[in-house]
Scaffold this motif. Structure first.
Motif, PDB file in Angstrom:
ATOM      1  N   LEU A   1      62.846  57.611   8.031  1.00 24.73           N
ATOM      2  CA  LEU A   1      62.542  57.338   9.434  1.00 24.73           C
ATOM      3  C   LEU A   1      62.797  55.883   9.812  1.00 24.73           C
ATOM      4  N   GLU A   2      62.617  54.972   8.861  1.00 20.70           N
ATOM      5  CA  GLU A   2      62.812  53.547   9.137  1.00 20.70           C
ATOM      6  C   GLU A   2      64.248  53.104   8.969  1.00 20.70           C
ATOM      7  N   GLU A   3      65.088  53.937   8.395  1.00 23.59           N
ATOM      8  CA  GLU A   3      66.486  53.578   8.156  1.00 23.59           C
ATOM      9  C   GLU A   3      67.173  53.330   9.502  1.00 23.59           C
ATOM     10  N   PRO A   4      67.832  52.173   9.659  1.00 23.93           N
ATOM     11  CA  PRO A   4      68.396  51.833  10.974  1.00 23.93           C
ATOM     12  C   PRO A   4      69.500  52.777  11.444  1.00 23.93           C
ATOM     13  N   GLY A   5      70.318  53.291  10.560  1.00 24.83           N
ATOM     14  CA  GLY A   5      71.422  54.155  10.968  1.00 24.83           C
ATOM     15  C   GLY A   5      71.102  55.634  10.898  1.00 24.83           C
TER      16      GLY A   5
END
Length: 136
Positions: free
Chosen positions: A24-28
């Motif tokens: 969920l926190e992954e930017p892409g």
């Protein structure tokens, strides 16, 4: 406004290795990557019920294909390398996928085995498809 579909509730900390928070926190991260998190507990129960009530090998293969298309779950079902004396001798393996909960990894094979026990002719077709009954 771009809203996310309902996502699965997080597992208690330290009990699962699904890496939900990291995804969920992954930017892409897009919906294609996060599609496994759309498998809510209610939807998981519906999936398990469908897997338990399979009617044919073709039905099982269709469900495998739909799980891949909709959730990204890649599943292989084949006879194990040792003797197949019961449904436990059929190997059900997942391709490693972040976001797939530990309980779901256990529940899907169990539901498939229950379905195969209810309809043993599907297991026979599976064995025949892997050419294990050619001499019988």
């Amino acid at each position: 406004m771009n809203s996310l579909p309902p996502l699965r509730q997080p597992c208690p900390p330290g009990t699962c290795a699904c890496r939900r928070d990291e995804l969920l926190e992954e930017p892409g991260a897009d919906l294609r990557i996060l599609r496994i998190l759309r498998l809510t507990r209610h939807e998981e129960q519906r999936l398990l019920e469908r897997l338990e009530n399979i009617r044919s090998l073709a039905d099982l293969e269709r469900l495998q294909q739909r799980m891949y298309e909709q959730l990204g779950i890649r599943l292989s079902i084949s006879p194990s390398h040792n003797e197949v004396r019961s449904m436990r001798g059929i190997a059900i393996d997942f391709v490693e996928q972040p976001g797939l909960c530990r309980k779901t990894r256990q529940a899907i094979p169990a539901a498939i085995r229950r379905g195969l026990e209810r309809q043993p002719e599907i297991a026979y077709r599976l064995l025949d498809a892997h050419d294990l009954l050619r001499d019988a």
